[in-house]
Design an enzyme around this catalytic site. Structure first.
Site, PDB file in Angstrom:
ATOM      1  N   GLU A   1       0.843  -1.208   0.000  1.00  0.00           N
ATOM      2  CA  GLU A   1       0.000   0.000   0.000  1.00  0.00           C
ATOM      3  C   GLU A   1       0.874   1.252   0.000  1.00  0.00           C
ATOM      4  OE1 GLU A   1      -2.560   1.686  -0.244  1.00  0.00           O
ATOM      5  OE2 GLU A   1      -4.343   0.459   0.004  1.00  0.00           O
TER       6      GLU A   1
ATOM      7  N   ASN B   1     -10.326   4.666   1.648  1.00  0.00           N
ATOM      8  CA  ASN B   1      -9.356   4.505   0.568  1.00  0.00           C
ATOM      9  C   ASN B   1      -9.500   5.634  -0.437  1.00  0.00           C
ATOM     10  OD1 ASN B   1      -7.486   2.246   0.572  1.00  0.00           O
ATOM     11  ND2 ASN B   1      -9.266   0.892   0.664  1.00  0.00           N
TER      12      ASN B   1
ATOM     13  N   ASP C   1     -10.092   0.810  -4.348  1.00  0.00           N
ATOM     14  CA  ASP C   1      -9.033   0.839  -3.347  1.00  0.00           C
ATOM     15  C   ASP C   1      -8.306   2.179  -3.464  1.00  0.00           C
ATOM     16  OD1 ASP C   1      -6.687   0.052  -1.648  1.00  0.00           O
ATOM     17  OD2 ASP C   1      -7.653  -1.901  -1.746  1.00  0.00           O
TER      18      ASP C   1
END
Length: 288
Positions: free
Chosen positions: A17, A145, A195
């Site tokens: 991430e 997100n 996301d």
């Protein structure tokens, strides 16, 4: 679009991430959240730092310092010495939550989401840290997100992956939200989730689609434009970088994949790149 995605870094992440292209160092940094790692590739090769808790997102302060979000703190981190200086607590009284997606805005603030470590419904929130003040903006989110900002600094976008919706909201001159967010994109019931995301220099949103193995581009009107595919079903977050900001990077995750899926996608969890996709914005500096 026909762009070929290549592997940028072979180290698999359980939950890759937060990719950040540091404009002064000309270098990509990213996280393995549940592995408690910050990773990079330098001229000397792969490097990483390990922490005692989950770390998930960063903004750059100057050439040698990042602001890093962990499960309990926002802290300044020295990339040369590895020393940290805590700036403020981030839900440090709640051991059930951790930080997730985050990004600096054009005004110098840093937006950061929190969520339950087991994605408990409504356990998370989105905060903004600006000039020493941490303010909660949106409570009762599940998986925050897609935090990103239009080039003119007048609009923020974010998602709650659990709802499948990408929201947008107007910002004032200091970067604080004005009015209520509205739905920009809705993926509910489509079998994949929004996301991480980034907006390029032409105001196009590049959104990682968890479960679809791709980063898809959407125009300012919400129209689907094109997509880049990756051999990793759980794409997590894109970032633009490179000398001319035309390289698209994308982190991915092994999390949520069974043995059969991992066998079918041996490069899952690695960090990918695709060149010549679009021209991104330079990441904004965090003003402490």
């Amino acid at each position: 679009m026909g762009r070929i995605a290549m592997i940028f870094d072979t180290r698999p992440c359980q939950l890759g991430e937060g990719p950040l292209w540091h404009p002064l160092r000309g270098q990509l940094y990213w996280f393995d959240i549940t592995g408690n790692r910050l990773l990079t590739q330098s001229a000397e090769g792969p490097e990483e730092w390990r922490f005692a808790e989950h770390v998930s997102a960063a903004g750059w302060i100057d050439r040698d310092h990042l602001l890093i979000a962990s499960e309990s703190m926002l802290f300044r981190f020295n990339l040369i010495t590895g020393m940290r200086h805590d700036l403020c607590r981030l839900e440090s009284d709640n051991s059930a939550t951790r930080s997730n997606d985050g990004r600096a805005d054009p005004q110098g603030g840093f937006w950061i989401g929190t969520m339950g470590k087991n994605a408990e419904p409504g356990a998370g929130a989105i905060y903004r840290y600006f000039k020493g003040e941490l303010r909660r903006l949106y409570p009762a989110l599940s998986i925050p997100n897609a935090i990103c900002f239009t080039p003119d600094g007048r609009t923020a976008q974010f998602a709650d992956s659990a709802t499948g919706q990408v929201m947008r909201v107007a910002l004032d001159a200091d970067g604080w939200p004005v009015g209520e967010p509205s739905v920009f994109l809705d993926f509910a019931g489509r079998g994949f989730d929004p996301d991480g995301a980034v907006i390029d220099s032409e105001d196009v949103l590049w959104l990682a689609l968890w479960g679809a193995g791709s980063v898809a581009a959407y125009g300012p009107d919400g129209a689907a434009l094109h997509a880049v595919s990756f051999d990793a079903p759980h794409t997590t977050c894109p970032a633009f970088g490179g000398p001319d900001m035309t390289t698209l990077y994308c982190t991915t995750a092994l999390q949520g994949m069974d043995d059969a899926a991992k066998s079918a996608h041996p490069d899952a969890g690695k960090t990918f790149t695709a060149t010549g996709v679009a021209r991104g914005q330079a990441e904004h500096r965090v003003i402490l």
